[in-house]
Design an enzyme around this catalytic site. Structure first.
Site, PDB file in Angstrom:
ATOM      1  N   ALA A   8       0.850  -1.198   0.000  1.00  0.00           N
ATOM      2  CA  ALA A   8       0.000   0.000   0.000  1.00  0.00           C
ATOM      3  C   ALA A   8       0.875   1.234   0.000  1.00  0.00           C
ATOM      4  CB  ALA A   8      -0.934  -0.006   1.215  1.00  0.00           C
ATOM      5  N   GLY A   9       1.864   1.226  -0.890  1.00  0.00           N
ATOM      6  CA  GLY A   9       2.730   2.388  -1.025  1.00  0.00           C
ATOM      7  C   GLY A   9       2.121   3.410  -1.955  1.00  0.00           C
ATOM      8  N   GLY A  12       0.345   1.432  -5.061  1.00  0.00           N
ATOM      9  CA  GLY A  12      -0.640   0.483  -4.560  1.00  0.00           C
ATOM     10  C   GLY A  12      -1.773   1.172  -3.818  1.00  0.00           C
ATOM     11  N   LYS A 206       9.136   3.550 -21.127  1.00  0.00           N
ATOM     12  CA  LYS A 206       9.294   4.132 -19.797  1.00  0.00           C
ATOM     13  C   LYS A 206      10.700   3.866 -19.252  1.00  0.00           C
ATOM     14  CE  LYS A 206       7.444   4.721 -15.231  1.00  0.00           C
ATOM     15  NZ  LYS A 206       6.628   4.242 -14.116  1.00  0.00           N
ATOM     16  N   ASN A 210      13.999   5.846 -17.213  1.00  0.00           N
ATOM     17  CA  ASN A 210      14.320   5.387 -15.858  1.00  0.00           C
ATOM     18  C   ASN A 210      15.751   4.878 -15.731  1.00  0.00           C
ATOM     19  OD1 ASN A 210      11.860   5.997 -14.708  1.00  0.00           O
ATOM     20  ND2 ASN A 210      11.020   3.935 -14.891  1.00  0.00           N
ATOM     21  N   GLU A 287      16.171   0.821  -6.292  1.00  0.00           N
ATOM     22  CA  GLU A 287      15.750  -0.142  -7.312  1.00  0.00           C
ATOM     23  C   GLU A 287      16.719  -0.064  -8.490  1.00  0.00           C
ATOM     24  OE1 GLU A 287      11.413  -1.362  -9.205  1.00  0.00           O
ATOM     25  OE2 GLU A 287      11.830   0.728  -8.755  1.00  0.00           O
TER      26      GLU A 287
END
Length: 336
Positions: A8-9, A12, A206, A210, A287
């Site tokens: 739930a970041g 999410g 994308k 990135n 990441e």
């Protein structure tokens, strides 16, 4: 539809609230402060125009066995966080459960139904042990590219910054009943979720930005505007993008925008800190492998030189290793 949101970041939370407000049966799979906050107050979404929405009817759990099989699972963790929950996910799979992957970078399933000489290859940089392919079978997967920007500002509270586009696609490019249904559910929730016949091309588009702007910003502690307007860093970004484009072309990918247009788009975003720079400043694991290491790997696979990407990858990996060893974070502070 019963929908489990894994995490739930920033993304999410945004997706889960909108789906819940559209009437779907949403469960957030979370831990710690987020779990307690959602159970007590629901999940709150602050939109870019300041309007606030609370999904009070959502559920939150950290026990995969107790929520039962779901119709849809939305994997909203960062790529390097997925392995930690892989063993739990089969507990919420029914015979027809679909998994929508929302990770940035090259996904673990990339070569499933890819065709050609690399069909079925494993992307070791994002699935080193093969656990993800085993526990989250690509046959269940619908690919998704995340364009919105949002942030988790407090446990159970997400602020939307901009964007509402989540293109989706089957891995074999077909317009199946299930991908059409997912597109419709996302549309009902207020998102733009067109069904694409080549989701990999959208992933590369994308990723093109990135894999360059994220590590450069982390190493230089610079915003997108800084990188694009400083000649040396703009040249470095362009060199990395040309190398990535060569790799993608060997995998049958054509870019629908030019390199200069892609850089100009990043420049227009302004003085924005990339997610990787935000992680570096906060002392979180960045990441790196899905965004940069995977392109290095695919360069080797396709026998395509990637010297600029290799160098930046080595430097940002070393930075992450040093941060982990020192339990530290790195942020520019005003000089005294």
């Amino acid at each position: 539809m019963k929908i489990a949101i894994i995490g739930a970041g920033a993304i999410g939370g945004y997706v889960g609230v909108k789906l819940a407000l559209a009437g779907e049966d949403v469960t957030f799979m979370v831990r710690g402060a987020n779990l307690a906050a959602i159970r007590k107050n629901g999940m709150k979404l602050i939109m870019h125009d300041g309007t606030e929405h609370i999904a009070a009817n959502v559920k939150a759990s950290n026990n995969y066995a107790e929520i039962g099989p779901q119709d849809m699972v939305i994997l909203a963790l960062k790529a390097h966080q997925v392995e930690a929950v892989a063993d739990e996910l089969p507990k919420i799979f029914g015979p027809d459960t679909t998994v929508v992957t929302m990770q940035n970078g090259i996904p673990y399933w990339y070569f499933h139904k890819h065709g050609g000489p690399h069909e079925g290859c494993r992307v070791h940089s994002v699935d080193p042990s093969g656990l993800l392919v085993e526990k989250i079978p690509p046959q269940r997967v619908i690919g998704c590219v995340v364009y919105p920007a949002s942030e988790l500002v407090a446990p159970g509270v997400v602020r939307h910054i901009e964007g509402d586009r989540f293109p989706v696609g089957e891995l074999d490019g077909t317009t199946s009943e299930r991908v059409t249904r997912i597109s419709e559910y996302f549309g009902k929730a207020g998102f733009k979720a067109p069904v694409l016949d080549n989701i990999r091309a959208e992933i590369w588009l994308k990723l093109w930005g990135n894999l360059t702007f994220n590590p450069i910003s982390s190493l230089a502690h610079a915003t997108l505007l800084d990188i694009c307007q400083y000649p040396l860093s703009r040249e470095l970004a362009a060199s990395m993008m040309l190398e990535a484009q060569a790799v993608a072309h060997k995998l049958g990918i054509a870019f629908r925008v030019t390199l200069e247009k892609r850089i100009a788009g990043a420049e227009k975003v302004g003085k924005h800190k990339t997610s990787m720079l935000q992680d570096i400043e906060a002392g979180r694991a960045p990441e790196i492998d899905a965004l940069v290491g995977s392109v290095v790997e695919l360069g080797r696979l396709t026998q395509t030189p990637t010297p600029h990407i290799d160098t930046v990858y080595a430097l940002v990996k070393l930075l992450a290793k040093t941060m982990e060893a020192e339990h530290g974070q790195l942020r520019l502070q005003p000089a005294i």
